[in-house]
Design a protein around this motif. Structure first.
Motif, PDB file in Angstrom:
ATOM      1  N   THR A 330       0.832  -1.209   0.000  1.00 54.07           N
ATOM      2  CA  THR A 330       0.000   0.000   0.000  1.00 54.07           C
ATOM      3  C   THR A 330       0.861   1.251   0.000  1.00 54.07           C
ATOM      4  OG1 THR A 330      -1.785  -1.169   1.168  1.00 54.07           O
ATOM      5  CG2 THR A 330      -1.778   1.247   1.264  1.00 54.07           C
ATOM      6  N   LEU A 331       1.875   1.296   0.837  1.00 57.49           N
ATOM      7  CA  LEU A 331       2.759   2.467   0.885  1.00 57.49           C
ATOM      8  C   LEU A 331       3.483   2.661  -0.439  1.00 57.49           C
ATOM      9  CD1 LEU A 331       4.268   2.133   4.489  1.00 57.49           C
ATOM     10  CD2 LEU A 331       2.305   3.498   3.731  1.00 57.49           C
ATOM     11  N   GLN A 332       3.817   1.571  -1.103  1.00 61.02           N
ATOM     12  CA  GLN A 332       4.462   1.692  -2.402  1.00 61.02           C
ATOM     13  C   GLN A 332       3.533   2.359  -3.415  1.00 61.02           C
ATOM     14  OE1 GLN A 332       7.696   0.820  -3.172  1.00 61.02           O
ATOM     15  NE2 GLN A 332       7.316   1.664  -5.241  1.00 61.02           N
ATOM     16  N   ARG A 333       2.263   1.981  -3.399  1.00 63.44           N
ATOM     17  CA  ARG A 333       1.298   2.581  -4.321  1.00 63.44           C
ATOM     18  C   ARG A 333       1.072   4.073  -4.020  1.00 63.44           C
ATOM     19  NH1 ARG A 333      -2.218  -0.555  -7.480  1.00 63.44           N
ATOM     20  NH2 ARG A 333      -1.050  -2.391  -8.207  1.00 63.44           N
ATOM     21  N   ILE A 334       1.029   4.413  -2.760  1.00 64.26           N
ATOM     22  CA  ILE A 334       0.855   5.831  -2.399  1.00 64.26           C
ATOM     23  C   ILE A 334       2.048   6.654  -2.881  1.00 64.26           C
ATOM     24  CG2 ILE A 334       0.680   7.453  -0.480  1.00 64.26           C
ATOM     25  CD1 ILE A 334      -0.862   5.344   1.067  1.00 64.26           C
TER      26      ILE A 334
END
Length: 559
Positions: A330-334
């Motif tokens: 998720t943090l990678q996508r953000i």
């Protein structure tokens, strides 16, 4: 023949006789009765003495006959009792001496044919023994004493004037106490001031009420009043006023009206309805893509529409988070969607208390991510001013919203998120998710004599071992036997914490599982997601063999 009644009583002289007697008395002539004048022979003419005037009588140049020393009157027959004796100095005066006034009266010689005593009101001369002219009312009052039966009619001019004069006039003799009269008290200035303030207060109150009523009508019906009076202001900015830079966020599902309001809130258009009215007037219905758009302030609606439809103005501050992603993914996508460095996002996610989430001590002790399960999967469009903290907060807030919608008590949030994360990783459709939730509930039942409290979910073993994203649905022998606290093949009950970020359907399924006796399930077709559920282990093995056949028939499909 003397005037008498048939009974011998004296009869008052006639009005003419009385008038003649008064004139004779005023000039000093010997009065005569009409009969005597007719019977007596005419006397020899004598030199006529000049008639005395009022001025001579007053100044003393002409003595009053019979009134002073050394004077004598000629003998004459007795006069009637009601007539003055000639030569006696008697002057007919009213019964009451008129009060003098302060205004001087020009004393002139009365006409012989109109003696003052019988003159009408307003034309009487001044009395010889008064300081001023007699009031018209006094002369009128004296007339009845000289001519009985005479009636005097008064008008407004007969009324005495208001007293006038001062103390100095009183002491000098030019005015009497009646002239001064009673001096009225001075006006009460305090009462007049109070009355003035009261009047002013009433006027202000009326004006205030009118102003308040007008303001209420204007605020309530301003648009209609402007429309009727032709005072309507333009709803749109004029061309050539565009300036600066601003960003407008268009969320998924936005239509003309929400976009029109978003443009107004960002300062792009002049009124909330300007853009929407323009779309209706121009009969346009374009499709708007979700995202953040860069526009200018104080633009016309036409220019704003052109910029919204230009892909060059769309800001790529959008992050799409799939269901079942972990915190790491998720943090990678953000980071990819917002440009925020991954290191900043990872550091910001280390403290869950900053977002209102209590860190699970077991998860922290096991080295897990305390925000696992709390970063809700969805498509997010961020403002260009987004930070690592604000982005993470948006995802956490969305998770809390989903939990509240499903009716999850606050003390069960971590439990439901853990169950829902397993459901999210194991099933694909809503009906299957509710059946998986029932399988978990049946296996956690203490009376379960099939699995004895073990969930035996491959997703938990893979998460704990770190092979969740190796591209296969099958677990390795190492993962199945690893004693990490997430491995449900080794430990009974739920894992120590969530293994992914569940969506709305999975959270609702965890709270509302389907009814059934199932203890096992297996996906027999990875392309279609077909899943078979069974209540016994022998039945489950038949479905496992079906799955294996499908994998042999579809090599490289992720089995």
């Amino acid at each position: 023949m003397p005037d008498s009644s048939p009974h011998g009583e004296a009869v008052p002289p006639s009005r003419r006789a009385a008038r003649e007697a008064a004139r004779r008395a005023a000039t000093g002539a010997t009065p005569t009765t009409p009969d005597a004048a007719a019977a007596a022979p005419a006397p020899a003419p004598a030199p006529a003495a000049p008639a005395p005037t009022w001025e001579s009588l007053i100044t003393g140049s002409t003595p009053v006959v019979g009134s002073g020393p050394g004077t004598s009157a000629p003998s004459a027959p007795a006069a009637p009792v009601d007539q003055p004796t000639p030569g006696s100095g008697f002057q007919p005066v009213p019964l009451r001496t008129p009060r003098p006034t302060t205004e001087p009266i020009d004393i002139g010689t009365p006409a012989d044919d109109d003696p003052w005593i019988f003159a009408s009101a307003g034309a009487s001369p001044a009395m010889p023994y008064s300081r001023g002219a007699a009031a018209p009312a006094a002369a009128a009052a004296a007339a009845p004493s000289a001519a009985r039966g005479t009636m005097t009619v008064r008008d407004e001019a007969d009324e005495p004037s208001a007293p006038s004069g001062s103390l100095e006039d009183l002491f000098s003799g030019s005015a009497s106490t009646n002239d001064i009269g009673h001096t009225p008290p001075p006006p009460n200035k305090k009462r007049r001031r109070i009355g003035g303030w009261i009047a002013l207060g009433v006027v202000l109150l009326i004006l205030g009420g009118i102003a308040a009523g007008g303001l209420y009508v204007w605020n309530t019906y301003e648009d209609k009043i402007r429309e009727v009076m032709g005072w309507e202001e333009p709803k749109d900015y004029e061309e050539g006023l565009a300036n600066g830079e601003t960003f407008v966020t268009i969320e998924s599902g936005f239509t003309g009206q929400p976009i029109s309001e978003a443009l107004y809130d960002a300062g792009v258009t002049k009124t909330p309805d300007a853009f929407y009215d323009y779309l209706i007037k121009s009969e346009q219905n374009p499709t708007f893509q979700p995202g953040v758009y860069r526009l200018q302030k104080e633009m016309t609606s036409e220019a704003a529409l052109a910029m919204l439809l230009d892909p060059a103005n769309k800001q790529e501050f959008t992050a799409q988070i799939p269901e079942g992603f972990t915190v790491e993914g998720t943090l990678q996508r953000i980071s990819e969607g917002t440009g925020i460095p991954l290191e900043e996002l990872t550091a910001a996610a280390a403290d869950p208390s900053a977002y209102g989430v209590a860190a699970d001590p077991d998860v922290v002790a096991a080295g897990g991510q305390p925000l696992e399960g709390w970063l809700f999967p969805a498509t997010y469009t961020f403002d260009p001013s987004v930070t690592a903290q604000s982005a993470i907060q948006a995802l956490v807030d969305r998770t809390k919203q989903s939990l509240d919608t499903a009716g999850v008590p606050e003390e069960r949030r971590q439990e439901i998120l853990t169950t829902a994360s397993i459901i999210q990783r194991e099933a694909r459709f809503e009906d299957d998710m509710k059946k998986v939730a029932r399988v978990i509930q049946n296996r956690l039942d203490p009376n379960n004599q099939e699995t004895f409290g073990k969930l035996q979910m491959d997703s938990t073993a893979q998460y704990g071992y770190g092979e969740m994203h190796d591209g296969t649905v099958s677990s390795s022998e190492e993962a199945l036997n690893d004693p990490n606290p997430w491995n449900t093949y080794v430990h009974t009950g739920l894992p120590v914490g969530p293994i992914a970020n569940p969506g709305d359907v999975a959270i609702d399924a965890a709270m509302h599982p389907a009814d059934g006796p199932w203890l096992y399930f297996v996906t027999v077709n990875l392309n279609t997601g077909e899943t078979q559920f069974s209540a016994t282990y022998s039945e489950h093995l038949r479905y496992v063999e079906q799955w294996q056949q499908w994998c042999r028939d579809n090599p490289g499909s992720g089995c």
